[in-house]
Design an enzyme around this catalytic site. Structure first.
Site, PDB file in Angstrom:
ATOM      1  N   CYS A   1       0.840  -1.203   0.000  1.00  0.00           N
ATOM      2  CA  CYS A   1       0.000   0.000   0.000  1.00  0.00           C
ATOM      3  C   CYS A   1       0.876   1.254   0.000  1.00  0.00           C
ATOM      4  O   CYS A   1       1.621   1.478  -0.938  1.00  0.00           O
ATOM      5  CB  CYS A   1      -1.001  -0.032   1.152  1.00  0.00           C
ATOM      6  SG  CYS A   1      -2.350   1.164   0.961  1.00  0.00           S
TER       7      CYS A   1
ATOM      8  N   HIS B   1      -3.769  -4.933  -0.431  1.00  0.00           N
ATOM      9  CA  HIS B   1      -3.377  -5.434   0.896  1.00  0.00           C
ATOM     10  C   HIS B   1      -3.370  -6.964   0.891  1.00  0.00           C
ATOM     11  O   HIS B   1      -4.435  -7.585   0.989  1.00  0.00           O
ATOM     12  CB  HIS B   1      -4.357  -4.934   1.957  1.00  0.00           C
ATOM     13  CG  HIS B   1      -4.223  -3.491   2.281  1.00  0.00           C
ATOM     14  ND1 HIS B   1      -3.364  -3.025   3.256  1.00  0.00           N
ATOM     15  CD2 HIS B   1      -4.826  -2.406   1.760  1.00  0.00           C
ATOM     16  CE1 HIS B   1      -3.452  -1.710   3.321  1.00  0.00           C
ATOM     17  NE2 HIS B   1      -4.324  -1.306   2.427  1.00  0.00           N
TER      18      HIS B   1
ATOM     19  N   GLU C   1      -2.580  -8.881   3.256  1.00  0.00           N
ATOM     20  CA  GLU C   1      -3.061  -9.357   4.556  1.00  0.00           C
ATOM     21  C   GLU C   1      -4.579  -9.336   4.663  1.00  0.00           C
ATOM     22  O   GLU C   1      -5.152  -9.943   5.572  1.00  0.00           O
ATOM     23  CB  GLU C   1      -2.434  -8.525   5.684  1.00  0.00           C
ATOM     24  CG  GLU C   1      -2.993  -7.127   5.887  1.00  0.00           C
ATOM     25  CD  GLU C   1      -2.462  -6.076   4.935  1.00  0.00           C
ATOM     26  OE1 GLU C   1      -2.757  -4.899   5.170  1.00  0.00           O
ATOM     27  OE2 GLU C   1      -1.755  -6.430   3.962  1.00  0.00           O
TER      28      GLU C   1
END
Length: 209
Positions: free
Chosen positions: A85, A189, A191
């Protein structure tokens, strides 16, 4: 220590989620660190980032010796690096969010506001979107096509199209990933991208650029 990943803590990242995702991807030694000495010994480096470009850039530079340690380990030594990001955006020459701020300058380009002409297209770009690869793989197999989770209002515009590793579409083409040798940055992202994101992180742990 030889296989340790340094997850950079500079007050601007979703550290807990990224840490957990790296562990879920198979990493057994993640050092969440603001210590340049740890970075200089790490086998791989991850730079997360949430918030504005300027705040993140200033936060990173506020850690004495950190930018020098990153330059040495990543650019001189060729250590595998992943920016996430705003951590990816910081690779640029500069960001134009709330005025111009210098980035790391590792990949030439600017970070600009997303501009859309269709009022149905909302900013920030938030949610799941396709990740499409260019004709030539720039990431040495690290980035694959799929669907990832995005959340951003600014986007990286590289000077050289050869540095683009993946694209997405949000009212027009937006760079989803950049790559140059041992350096890869993703706008999305991992995650938060479930199996797609974990697969990317697993490949990063094995990546030998």
């Amino acid at each position: 220590m030889a296989d340790q990943i340094a997850l950079i803590d500079y007050g601007a990242g979703n550290l807990h989620s990224v840490h957990n995702a790296l562990k879920a991807a198979g990493c057994t030694d993640v050092a969440v660190t603001a210590d340049p000495a740890v970075v200089r010994k790490a086998a791989r480096i991850v730079l997360p980032g949430v918030g504005s470009f300027g705040a993140c850039a200033n936060g990173l530079r506020a850690i004495e010796g950190m930018v020098d340690a990153l330059d040495e380990r990543v650019r001189r030594d060729g250590t595998p690096f992943l920016g996430i990001c705003v951590g990816m955006q910081l690779l640029a020459t500069r960001g134009l969010e709330h005025g111009a701020t210098s980035g790391l300058g590792w990949i030439a380009g600017e970070v600009r506001a997303i501009e859309v002409t269709d009022p149905a297209i909302k900013v920030p770009h938030m949610g799941w979107n396709d990740v499409a690869l260019p004709a030539h793989d720039r990431s040495a197999g690290l980035i694959e096509e799929g669907e990832a989770y995005f959340l951003h209002s600014y986007h990286f515009v590289p000077e050289n199209g050869h540095d683009i590793a993946a694209m997405t579409d949000h009212g027009g083409g937006i760079v989803a990933a950049v790559a140059q040798d041992n350096i890869v940055g993703v706008q999305f992202h991992p995650e938060k991208s479930q199996s797609y994101g974990l697969s990317l992180l697993t490949r990063f742990l094995e990546w030998k650029p």
